[in-house]
Design a protein around this motif. Structure first.
Motif, PDB file in Angstrom:
ATOM      1  N   ASP A  23     -40.962  80.304  22.085  1.00 55.03           N
ATOM      2  CA  ASP A  23     -39.679  80.247  21.379  1.00 55.03           C
ATOM      3  C   ASP A  23     -39.906  80.256  19.863  1.00 55.03           C
ATOM      4  O   ASP A  23     -40.324  79.245  19.276  1.00 55.03           O
ATOM      5  CB  ASP A  23     -38.900  78.992  21.811  1.00 55.03           C
ATOM      6  CG  ASP A  23     -37.459  79.036  21.322  1.00 55.03           C
ATOM      7  OD1 ASP A  23     -37.149  79.852  20.427  1.00 55.03           O
ATOM      8  OD2 ASP A  23     -36.641  78.252  21.837  1.00 55.03           O
TER       9      ASP A  23
ATOM     10  N   TYR B  65     -33.143  71.708  27.690  1.00 53.10           N
ATOM     11  CA  TYR B  65     -33.432  72.379  26.410  1.00 53.10           C
ATOM     12  C   TYR B  65     -32.344  73.415  26.092  1.00 53.10           C
ATOM     13  O   TYR B  65     -31.818  73.454  24.975  1.00 53.10           O
ATOM     14  CB  TYR B  65     -34.810  73.032  26.511  1.00 53.10           C
ATOM     15  CG  TYR B  65     -35.310  73.683  25.244  1.00 53.10           C
ATOM     16  CD1 TYR B  65     -35.758  72.921  24.176  1.00 53.10           C
ATOM     17  CD2 TYR B  65     -35.357  75.073  25.122  1.00 53.10           C
ATOM     18  CE1 TYR B  65     -36.230  73.518  23.017  1.00 53.10           C
ATOM     19  CE2 TYR B  65     -35.839  75.675  23.968  1.00 53.10           C
ATOM     20  CZ  TYR B  65     -36.278  74.895  22.922  1.00 53.10           C
ATOM     21  OH  TYR B  65     -36.745  75.478  21.774  1.00 53.10           O
ATOM     22  N   ASP B  66     -32.004  74.242  27.079  1.00 52.45           N
ATOM     23  CA  ASP B  66     -30.995  75.276  26.850  1.00 52.45           C
ATOM     24  C   ASP B  66     -29.638  74.652  26.544  1.00 52.45           C
ATOM     25  O   ASP B  66     -28.893  75.160  25.716  1.00 52.45           O
ATOM     26  CB  ASP B  66     -30.877  76.192  28.080  1.00 52.45           C
ATOM     27  CG  ASP B  66     -32.119  77.065  28.233  1.00 52.45           C
ATOM     28  OD1 ASP B  66     -32.844  77.260  27.236  1.00 52.45           O
ATOM     29  OD2 ASP B  66     -32.367  77.543  29.363  1.00 52.45           O
TER      30      ASP B  66
ATOM     31  N   SER C 149     -29.946  72.354  12.207  1.00 58.54           N
ATOM     32  CA  SER C 149     -31.233  72.961  11.863  1.00 58.54           C
ATOM     33  C   SER C 149     -32.093  71.892  11.198  1.00 58.54           C
ATOM     34  O   SER C 149     -31.600  71.022  10.478  1.00 58.54           O
ATOM     35  CB  SER C 149     -31.072  74.214  11.002  1.00 58.54           C
ATOM     36  OG  SER C 149     -30.282  73.917   9.909  1.00 58.54           O
TER      37      SER C 149
ATOM     38  N   PHE D 160     -29.756  72.994  22.833  1.00 57.39           N
ATOM     39  CA  PHE D 160     -30.218  73.740  21.652  1.00 57.39           C
ATOM     40  C   PHE D 160     -29.102  73.979  20.627  1.00 57.39           C
ATOM     41  O   PHE D 160     -29.295  73.770  19.435  1.00 57.39           O
ATOM     42  CB  PHE D 160     -30.896  75.063  22.053  1.00 57.39           C
ATOM     43  CG  PHE D 160     -31.798  75.559  20.973  1.00 57.39           C
ATOM     44  CD1 PHE D 160     -33.086  75.058  20.836  1.00 57.39           C
ATOM     45  CD2 PHE D 160     -31.338  76.461  20.031  1.00 57.39           C
ATOM     46  CE1 PHE D 160     -33.907  75.464  19.790  1.00 57.39           C
ATOM     47  CE2 PHE D 160     -32.166  76.879  18.975  1.00 57.39           C
ATOM     48  CZ  PHE D 160     -33.446  76.385  18.873  1.00 57.39           C
ATOM     49  N   ASP D 161     -27.938  74.406  21.090  1.00 59.70           N
ATOM     50  CA  ASP D 161     -26.839  74.694  20.154  1.00 59.70           C
ATOM     51  C   ASP D 161     -26.213  73.425  19.590  1.00 59.70           C
ATOM     52  O   ASP D 161     -25.395  73.489  18.678  1.00 59.70           O
ATOM     53  CB  ASP D 161     -25.756  75.530  20.846  1.00 59.70           C
ATOM     54  CG  ASP D 161     -26.241  76.953  21.076  1.00 59.70           C
ATOM     55  OD1 ASP D 161     -27.228  77.357  20.427  1.00 59.70           O
ATOM     56  OD2 ASP D 161     -25.647  77.638  21.929  1.00 59.70           O
TER      57      ASP D 161
ATOM     58  N   LYS E   9     -36.381  72.438  15.267  1.00 59.52           N
ATOM     59  CA  LYS E   9     -35.542  73.647  15.165  1.00 59.52           C
ATOM     60  C   LYS E   9     -35.603  74.165  13.734  1.00 59.52           C
ATOM     61  O   LYS E   9     -35.360  73.404  12.795  1.00 59.52           O
ATOM     62  CB  LYS E   9     -34.091  73.305  15.543  1.00 59.52           C
ATOM     63  CG  LYS E   9     -33.157  74.496  15.555  1.00 59.52           C
ATOM     64  CD  LYS E   9     -31.797  74.103  16.107  1.00 59.52           C
ATOM     65  CE  LYS E   9     -30.825  75.271  16.110  1.00 59.52           C
ATOM     66  NZ  LYS E   9     -29.528  74.919  16.689  1.00 59.52           N
TER      67      LYS E   9
ATOM     68  N   ILE F 152     -41.487  76.763  25.363  1.00 64.63           N
ATOM     69  CA  ILE F 152     -41.513  76.297  23.967  1.00 64.63           C
ATOM     70  C   ILE F 152     -42.532  77.103  23.162  1.00 64.63           C
ATOM     71  O   ILE F 152     -42.261  77.535  22.038  1.00 64.63           O
ATOM     72  CB  ILE F 152     -41.864  74.782  23.899  1.00 64.63           C
ATOM     73  CG1 ILE F 152     -40.821  73.960  24.668  1.00 64.63           C
ATOM     74  CG2 ILE F 152     -41.976  74.305  22.452  1.00 64.63           C
ATOM     75  CD1 ILE F 152     -39.391  74.154  24.212  1.00 64.63           C
TER      76      ILE F 152
ATOM     77  N   ARG G 106     -37.779  80.218  17.594  1.00 61.99           N
ATOM     78  CA  ARG G 106     -36.740  79.492  16.833  1.00 61.99           C
ATOM     79  C   ARG G 106     -37.205  78.097  16.444  1.00 61.99           C
ATOM     80  O   ARG G 106     -36.528  77.400  15.716  1.00 61.99           O
ATOM     81  CB  ARG G 106     -35.456  79.369  17.675  1.00 61.99           C
ATOM     82  CG  ARG G 106     -34.842  80.687  18.085  1.00 61.99           C
ATOM     83  CD  ARG G 106     -33.728  80.462  19.091  1.00 61.99           C
ATOM     84  NE  ARG G 106     -34.210  79.805  20.290  1.00 61.99           N
ATOM     85  CZ  ARG G 106     -33.430  79.343  21.271  1.00 61.99           C
ATOM     86  NH1 ARG G 106     -32.121  79.459  21.167  1.00 61.99           N
ATOM     87  NH2 ARG G 106     -33.947  78.761  22.332  1.00 61.99           N
ATOM     88  N   VAL G 107     -38.368  77.690  17.002  1.00 66.56           N
ATOM     89  CA  VAL G 107     -38.831  76.314  16.760  1.00 66.56           C
ATOM     90  C   VAL G 107     -40.293  76.277  16.309  1.00 66.56           C
ATOM     91  O   VAL G 107     -41.082  77.161  16.656  1.00 66.56           O
ATOM     92  CB  VAL G 107     -38.697  75.430  18.038  1.00 66.56           C
ATOM     93  CG1 VAL G 107     -37.237  75.204  18.386  1.00 66.56           C
ATOM     94  CG2 VAL G 107     -39.443  76.027  19.227  1.00 66.56           C
TER      95      VAL G 107
END
Ligand SMILES: C[S@@+](CC[C@H](N)C(=O)[O-])C[C@H]1O[C@@H](n2cnc3c(N)ncnc32)[C@H](O)[C@@H]1O
Length: 213
Positions: free
Chosen positions: A193, A145-146, A154, A149-150, A212, A190, A195-196
């Motif tokens: 988080d 996941y880490d 989006s 992610f980038d 995302k 998750i 961001r999601v």
């Protein structure tokens, strides 16, 4: 599985599209020739993955954990013409089997198979993804996941498989059970988080549907 859920699963299979010939052969050959055929997604999940691809219309798809290629070929069946899948498998003994089925399905241009550890391969992929199917080592979900992610656009989706882990997520955990611990840590990460957006689809072994923002 209870008798009722076996009966209901059969009822579902009786009322959805039939499995295509190549997938049927792949399913059969995996059961005859491979260890742990239970890892294969199977027709119900494959059909769901295909139709989610039809809905999301991703351009770039990443799969972590190819196994014999069932989920990759299922997703390929739901993709637009120009879309592409990168799929990563750590077990190099599977390569000839996977490649032969990718070719049988006529998906040689659509699917790139990367043999190696996803933790090493992902940093080499210079792309942004719209959909990730996470189905590798359950102990490494947080690390996958880490790493990805980038690399997500989006609005991109992650589908993380087996997040209910045979119901073990609600049982007492044996301290030596690193698989269940990996899933529990991932699910908690998750949840926290912001961001999601997220929901768990409670079919088969549970799929975390993550978007995302
Ligand atoms: C559950 S199976 C995948 C099933 C397949 N996605 C399907 O639906 O038919 C998990 C696969 O992940 C592979 N795997 C485990 N750790 C991995 C890693 N770090 N990188 C790449 N593949 C990995 C295993 O060798 C195994 O083939």
């Amino acid at each position: 599985m209870t008798d009722l859920s076996i009966e209901l699963e059969q009822y579902i299979l009786d009322h959805i599209d039939e499995e295509g010939e190549v997938l049927k052969d792949l399913n059969r050959q995996t059961h005859v020739k491979m260890l742990q055929p239970r890892m294969l997604s199977g027709h119900l999940q494959g059909q769901i993955l295909k139709m989610l691809c039809q809905m999301i219309k991703p351009t770039n798809v990443l799969e972590i954990g190819t196994y014999t290629g069932y989920s990759a070929l299922s997703m390929a069946g739901g993709l637009e013409k120009e879309a592409h899948i990168d799929t990563i498998e750590i077990n190099d003994e599977l390569e000839p089997f996977i490649s032969s089925f990718i070719n049988k399905a006529g998906c040689g241009d659509k699917i790139s198979l990367h043999i190696g550890d996803a933790l090493e391969v992902i940093p080499t992929l210079d792309k942004k993804y719209d959909l990730v199917f996470m189905d590798g080592d359950k102990r490494l979900y947080n690390e996958y996941y880490d790493l990805i992610f980038d690399k997500l656009n989006s609005g991109a989706y992650i589908l993380a498989d087996n997040v209910l882990w045979d119901g073990k997520v609600v049982e007492d955990v044996n301290p030596n059970d690193t698989y269940t611990k990996g899933i529990l840590d991932f699910n908690k990460k998750i949840k926290l988080d912001s961001r999601v957006e997220k929901v768990i689809l409670p079919f088969r072994d549970g799929i975390f549907l993550i978007r995302k923002k």
